[in-house]
Design a protein around this motif. Structure first.
Motif, mmCIF file in Angstrom:
data_model
loop_
_atom_site.group_PDB
_atom_site.id
_atom_site.type_symbol
_atom_site.label_atom_id
_atom_site.label_comp_id
_atom_site.label_asym_id
_atom_site.label_seq_id
_atom_site.Cartn_x
_atom_site.Cartn_y
_atom_site.Cartn_z
ATOM 1 N N UNK A 77 0.852 -1.187 0.000
ATOM 2 C CA UNK A 77 0.000 0.000 0.000
ATOM 3 C C UNK A 77 0.884 1.233 0.000
ATOM 4 N N UNK A 78 0.396 2.349 -0.503
ATOM 5 C CA UNK A 78 1.205 3.579 -0.505
ATOM 6 C C UNK A 78 1.682 3.970 0.897
ATOM 7 N N UNK A 79 0.860 3.768 1.920
ATOM 8 C CA UNK A 79 1.265 4.125 3.288
ATOM 9 C C UNK A 79 2.463 3.294 3.730
ATOM 10 N N UNK A 80 2.443 1.999 3.429
ATOM 11 C CA UNK A 80 3.558 1.128 3.814
ATOM 12 C C UNK A 80 4.816 1.513 3.053
ATOM 13 N N UNK A 81 4.670 1.841 1.788
ATOM 14 C CA UNK A 81 5.829 2.216 0.978
ATOM 15 C C UNK A 81 6.432 3.525 1.477
ATOM 16 N N UNK A 82 5.571 4.490 1.849
ATOM 17 C CA UNK A 82 6.065 5.760 2.375
ATOM 18 C C UNK A 82 6.755 5.570 3.720
ATOM 19 N N UNK A 83 6.188 4.700 4.564
ATOM 20 C CA UNK A 83 6.784 4.413 5.867
ATOM 21 C C UNK A 83 8.156 3.771 5.677
ATOM 22 N N UNK A 84 8.276 2.824 4.734
ATOM 23 C CA UNK A 84 9.561 2.169 4.489
ATOM 24 C C UNK A 84 10.589 3.145 3.949
ATOM 25 N N UNK A 85 10.167 4.077 3.113
ATOM 26 C CA UNK A 85 11.081 5.054 2.517
ATOM 27 C C UNK A 85 11.590 6.022 3.593
#
Length: 87
Positions: A77-85
């Protein structure tokens, strides 16, 4: 060099042929071997046995598979990708 194999001809729609060649390549097979394997699996019952085994796996492990799918979806999900970044 003699072979006991016989030659035949198929007429396929271009998209079906492309899909078949792609599937064969993904399995590391040439197109002829792929078609031969499909026919053999279909006529010997191997394909239906494999499908039945897959259905039993789905029937007995559906909760686990649903949880796994949800976990994988959450990772993408975009939220998970942003958190990982940001980490």
């Amino acid at each position: 060099m003699s072979s006991d194999k016989k030659q035949t001809q198929l007429r396929l729609a271009p998209d079906v042929l492309a899909a078949g060649k792609g599937a064969a390549a993904a399995r590391g097979l040439d197109f002829n071997k792929y078609v031969e394997r499909l026919i053999s699996e279909d006529t010997t019952g191997a394909r239906s046995a494999g499908m039945a085994a897959a259905q039993r796996l789905i029937d007995t492990q559906s909760a686990f598979l649903d949880d796994l799918e949800a976990d994988l979806d959450a990772q993408h999900t975009p939220a998970a990708q942003n958190r990982d970044a940001a980490a």
